[in-house]
Write a protein that holds these residues in place. Structure first.
Motif, PDB file in Angstrom:
ATOM      1  N   MET A   1       0.819  -1.214   0.000  1.00 37.83           N
ATOM      2  CA  MET A   1       0.000   0.000   0.000  1.00 37.83           C
ATOM      3  C   MET A   1       0.856   1.268   0.000  1.00 37.83           C
ATOM      4  SD  MET A   1      -3.110   1.114   2.565  1.00 37.83           S
ATOM      5  CE  MET A   1      -4.076  -0.301   2.103  1.00 37.83           C
ATOM      6  N   GLN A   2       2.055   1.212   0.565  1.00 34.71           N
ATOM      7  CA  GLN A   2       2.902   2.398   0.599  1.00 34.71           C
ATOM      8  C   GLN A   2       3.190   2.907  -0.802  1.00 34.71           C
ATOM      9  OE1 GLN A   2       6.342   1.275   2.900  1.00 34.71           O
ATOM     10  NE2 GLN A   2       5.447   1.992   4.807  1.00 34.71           N
ATOM     11  N   SER A   3       3.270   2.003  -1.785  1.00 38.69           N
ATOM     12  CA  SER A   3       3.574   2.418  -3.146  1.00 38.69           C
ATOM     13  C   SER A   3       2.446   3.256  -3.742  1.00 38.69           C
ATOM     14  CB  SER A   3       3.838   1.192  -4.024  1.00 38.69           C
ATOM     15  OG  SER A   3       2.665   0.398  -4.149  1.00 38.69           O
ATOM     16  N   TRP A   4       1.229   3.128  -3.209  1.00 41.28           N
ATOM     17  CA  TRP A   4       0.123   3.928  -3.712  1.00 41.28           C
ATOM     18  C   TRP A   4       0.390   5.425  -3.556  1.00 41.28           C
ATOM     19  CZ3 TRP A   4      -4.925   1.265  -1.522  1.00 41.28           C
ATOM     20  CH2 TRP A   4      -5.045  -0.004  -2.107  1.00 41.28           C
ATOM     21  N   PHE A   5       1.166   5.791  -2.542  1.00 39.00           N
ATOM     22  CA  PHE A   5       1.413   7.195  -2.242  1.00 39.00           C
ATOM     23  C   PHE A   5       2.691   7.720  -2.892  1.00 39.00           C
ATOM     24  CE2 PHE A   5      -1.189   5.477   1.165  1.00 39.00           C
ATOM     25  CZ  PHE A   5      -2.202   6.416   1.258  1.00 39.00           C
ATOM     26  N   ASP A   6       3.336   6.874  -3.698  1.00 39.37           N
ATOM     27  CA  ASP A   6       4.579   7.269  -4.361  1.00 39.37           C
ATOM     28  C   ASP A   6       4.238   8.086  -5.609  1.00 39.37           C
ATOM     29  OD1 ASP A   6       7.106   7.546  -5.368  1.00 39.37           O
ATOM     30  OD2 ASP A   6       7.419   5.408  -5.795  1.00 39.37           O
ATOM     31  N   LEU A   7       4.725   9.321  -5.665  1.00 47.77           N
ATOM     32  CA  LEU A   7       4.435  10.215  -6.789  1.00 47.77           C
ATOM     33  C   LEU A   7       5.641  10.386  -7.701  1.00 47.77           C
ATOM     34  CD1 LEU A   7       2.435  12.945  -4.845  1.00 47.77           C
ATOM     35  CD2 LEU A   7       1.526  10.990  -6.109  1.00 47.77           C
ATOM     36  N   THR A   8       6.618   9.502  -7.569  1.00 44.04           N
ATOM     37  CA  THR A   8       7.808   9.570  -8.407  1.00 44.04           C
ATOM     38  C   THR A   8       7.431   9.506  -9.882  1.00 44.04           C
ATOM     39  OG1 THR A   8       9.129   8.482  -6.693  1.00 44.04           O
ATOM     40  CG2 THR A   8      10.015   8.467  -8.928  1.00 44.04           C
ATOM     41  N   GLY A   9       8.036  10.389 -10.679  1.00 37.49           N
ATOM     42  CA  GLY A   9       7.747  10.436 -12.100  1.00 37.49           C
ATOM     43  C   GLY A   9       6.605  11.352 -12.468  1.00 37.49           C
ATOM     44  N   LYS A  10       5.908  11.898 -11.474  1.00 38.71           N
ATOM     45  CA  LYS A  10       4.793  12.808 -11.717  1.00 38.71           C
ATOM     46  C   LYS A  10       5.266  14.259 -11.603  1.00 38.71           C
ATOM     47  CE  LYS A  10       1.720   9.391 -11.649  1.00 38.71           C
ATOM     48  NZ  LYS A  10       0.975   8.964 -12.855  1.00 38.71           N
ATOM     49  N   THR A  11       4.702  15.112 -12.439  1.00 34.46           N
ATOM     50  CA  THR A  11       4.939  16.548 -12.329  1.00 34.46           C
ATOM     51  C   THR A  11       3.695  17.209 -11.771  1.00 34.46           C
ATOM     52  OG1 THR A  11       6.526  16.624 -14.158  1.00 34.46           O
ATOM     53  CG2 THR A  11       5.421  18.683 -13.588  1.00 34.46           C
ATOM     54  N   ALA A  12       3.871  17.942 -10.687  1.00 37.86           N
ATOM     55  CA  ALA A  12       2.760  18.642 -10.035  1.00 37.86           C
ATOM     56  C   ALA A  12       2.931  20.144 -10.224  1.00 37.86           C
ATOM     57  CB  ALA A  12       2.710  18.299  -8.553  1.00 37.86           C
ATOM     58  N   LEU A  13       1.925  20.789 -10.745  1.00 37.96           N
ATOM     59  CA  LEU A  13       1.907  22.242 -10.890  1.00 37.96           C
ATOM     60  C   LEU A  13       1.044  22.824  -9.784  1.00 37.96           C
ATOM     61  CD1 LEU A  13       2.339  24.952 -12.320  1.00 37.96           C
ATOM     62  CD2 LEU A  13       0.496  24.315 -13.910  1.00 37.96           C
ATOM     63  N   VAL A  14       1.623  23.692  -8.974  1.00 35.42           N
ATOM     64  CA  VAL A  14       0.908  24.290  -7.847  1.00 35.42           C
ATOM     65  C   VAL A  14       0.791  25.791  -8.088  1.00 35.42           C
ATOM     66  CG1 VAL A  14       0.850  24.640  -5.348  1.00 35.42           C
ATOM     67  CG2 VAL A  14       1.823  22.527  -6.296  1.00 35.42           C
ATOM     68  N   THR A  15      -0.422  26.265  -8.369  1.00 41.92           N
ATOM     69  CA  THR A  15      -0.620  27.701  -8.498  1.00 41.92           C
ATOM     70  C   THR A  15      -0.692  28.307  -7.097  1.00 41.92           C
ATOM     71  OG1 THR A  15      -3.061  27.754  -8.466  1.00 41.92           O
ATOM     72  CG2 THR A  15      -1.985  27.222 -10.564  1.00 41.92           C
ATOM     73  N   GLY A  16      -0.324  29.557  -6.988  1.00 45.91           N
ATOM     74  CA  GLY A  16      -0.204  30.141  -5.656  1.00 45.91           C
ATOM     75  C   GLY A  16       0.887  29.454  -4.872  1.00 45.91           C
ATOM     76  N   GLY A  17       1.881  28.928  -5.582  1.00 51.15           N
ATOM     77  CA  GLY A  17       2.909  28.106  -4.946  1.00 51.15           C
ATOM     78  C   GLY A  17       3.843  28.852  -4.022  1.00 51.15           C
ATOM     79  N   GLY A  18       3.828  30.184  -4.074  1.00 52.93           N
ATOM     80  CA  GLY A  18       4.649  30.948  -3.153  1.00 52.93           C
ATOM     81  C   GLY A  18       3.939  31.291  -1.858  1.00 52.93           C
TER      82      GLY A  18
END
Length: 268
Positions: free
Chosen positions: A1-18
């Motif tokens: 189940m721990q692998s379900w939370f692995d986001l390796t290889g994903k690109t996340a764009l966060v607006t308001g990121g500052g």
């Protein structure tokens, strides 16, 4: 189940990121392996947030852009490339769009009200629709919107903010259904509704600047939060990673309150 939370290889764009909350959500995604791109208007805030993430070993970069301007956001997106997770954390509160001491209902600034709606509402719609084009072509992707306690019930004085966040929650539910029915069930759209956190845009409303004591409004919030405190920004991280990950692959169209029990409390 721990692998379900692995986001390796994903690109996340966060607006308001500052911002305080956006950067905390970005940090959590980076901690779980995502490559994070921070987008916002203010270079200094973006640089500081990126440095904090990098100091913990996260992969991140930043780019300036305006979520209320489709052309500006489109140009930023072209320089980013593939996006797998979009977090719409850009938002604002303007005193001129609030009632209170010295400002009655009839003295509200219509221009300020439009700006709040533009940032909080259209500033979620524009990134969502532009990034969703990638998701449709790929058959999958995740959108996480940042709602509010005022998405459920309007907060006193804060008319424009409350209306914008109610619209955002409705849009989250609508877009989740539309994407699943018309494009791909692999495109998920959900929201997180923070309770009351101290940020740069609300601190002066909740804490007296000179004494550091809670204002009357701040005291009322704590009195209606069963856990008896404001949230810590990093406490948004768990819900963010969960919704972004395969652990939530059969979840779309929901909102998760992260509020210390505020929404559940009737006041008695």
């Amino acid at each position: 189940m721990q692998s379900w939370f692995d986001l390796t290889g994903k690109t996340a764009l966060v607006t308001g990121g500052g911002g305080v909350l956006g950067s905390a959500m970005a940090q959590a995604l980076a901690d779980h392996g995502a490559r994070v791109v921070l987008l916002g208007r203010t270079r200094e805030k973006l640089e500081r947030a990126a440095q904090r993430i990098q100091a913990r070993g996260g992969q991140t970069r930043w780019i300036q852009g305006d979520v209320t301007d489709a052309q500006s956001f489109r140009q930023a997106l072209e320089s980013i490339g593939d996006v797998h997770i979009l977090v719409n954390a850009a938002g604002t509160i303007l005193p001129e769009a609030m009632t209170g001491p010295g400002r009655s209902l009839f003295e509200l600034s219509l221009e300020a009200m439009r700006e709040v709606m533009d940032v909080n509402w259209m500033g979620t719609v524009i990134p969502s629709l532009l990034v969703a084009r990638q998701f449709v072509a790929r058959g999958g992707g995740v959108i996480i919107n940042v709602a509010s306690m005022s998405s459920f019930r309007p907060v006193t004085r804060n008319v424009a903010y409350s209306a914008s966040k109610a619209a955002l929650l409705n849009f989250t539910q609508w877009l989740a259904v539309h994407m699943a029915q018309h494009y791909s069930p692999g495109i998920r759209v959900n929201a997180i509704a923070p309770g009351f956190f101290l940020t740069e845009i609300n601190r002066s409303l909740l804490v007296e600047p000179e004494s550091g004591q809670l204002t009357a409004r701040g005291q009322a919030i704590i009195a209606h939060t069963p856990m008896g405190r404001f949230g810590e920004p990093e406490e948004l991280g768990g819900a963010t990673v969960f919704l972004a990950s395969d652990a939530a692959r059969f979840i779309t169209g929901i909102v998760i309150p992260v509020d210390g029990g505020h929404l559940a409390f009737s006041g008695v």
